[in-house]
Design a protein around this motif. Structure first.
Motif, short mmCIF file in Angstrom:
data_model
loop_
_atom_site.label_atom_id
_atom_site.label_comp_id
_atom_site.label_asym_id
_atom_site.label_seq_id
_atom_site.Cartn_x
_atom_site.Cartn_y
_atom_site.Cartn_z
N LEU A 36 0.82 -1.21 0.00
CA LEU A 36 0.00 0.00 0.00
C LEU A 36 0.86 1.26 0.00
O LEU A 36 0.56 2.22 -0.72
N LEU A 67 -8.12 1.63 -2.30
CA LEU A 67 -6.72 1.56 -1.88
C LEU A 67 -6.34 2.70 -0.93
O LEU A 67 -5.59 2.49 0.03
N TYR A 71 -5.11 2.15 2.80
CA TYR A 71 -3.82 2.72 3.18
C TYR A 71 -3.93 3.56 4.44
O TYR A 71 -3.16 3.39 5.39
#
Length: 124
Positions: A36, A67, A71
């Motif tokens: 990530l 994502l 993250y």
């Protein structure tokens, strides 16, 4: 003879086993952060000089949104775990340690929620 501590350990409320869980969760969050963080750094570096609208369109892409949320969630959770270890190791007064842990956990939760909220707000 005091049976309180052994009983608490048997019931899962004592000191036994708590450290290993924390250690594993910290390692798993670090493992999740490797791809990530690499993705985040490369994605941001390639978009540094783009206009605001292009960045908004990029964040609105469903894969980018997911994502980014992953993250930020992993990053703030991992940071909170690391700070917790440092605080527990170096702050010896229990009341001071508990207060600092409360402040750190609350601050990390607020930062994570704000970051994820910002990404979701841009995405919709």
């Amino acid at each position: 003879m005091n049976l309180r501590q052994p009983l608490m350990s048997i019931l899962g409320f004592g000191h036994s086993g708590g450290g290993s869980h924390h250690w594993w969760v910290q390692r798993l969050s670090a493992l999740a952060l490797i791809p990530l963080a690499l993705w985040f750094v490369f994605a941001v570096v390639h978009r540094v000089d783009l206009e605001r609208q292009v960045l908004i369109e990029w964040i609105q892409h469903p894969l980018t949104t997911v994502l980014l949320v992953l993250y930020f969630a992993c990053m703030f959770y991992h940071a909170q775990l690391g700070l917790q270890v440092v605080i527990e190791d170096y702050i010896h007064t229990e009341s001071r340690r508990n207060l600092i842990l409360l402040v750190v956990k609350t601050g990390m939760a607020i930062a994570a929620i704000a970051s994820i909220f910002a990404v979701i707000r841009i995405a919709w």
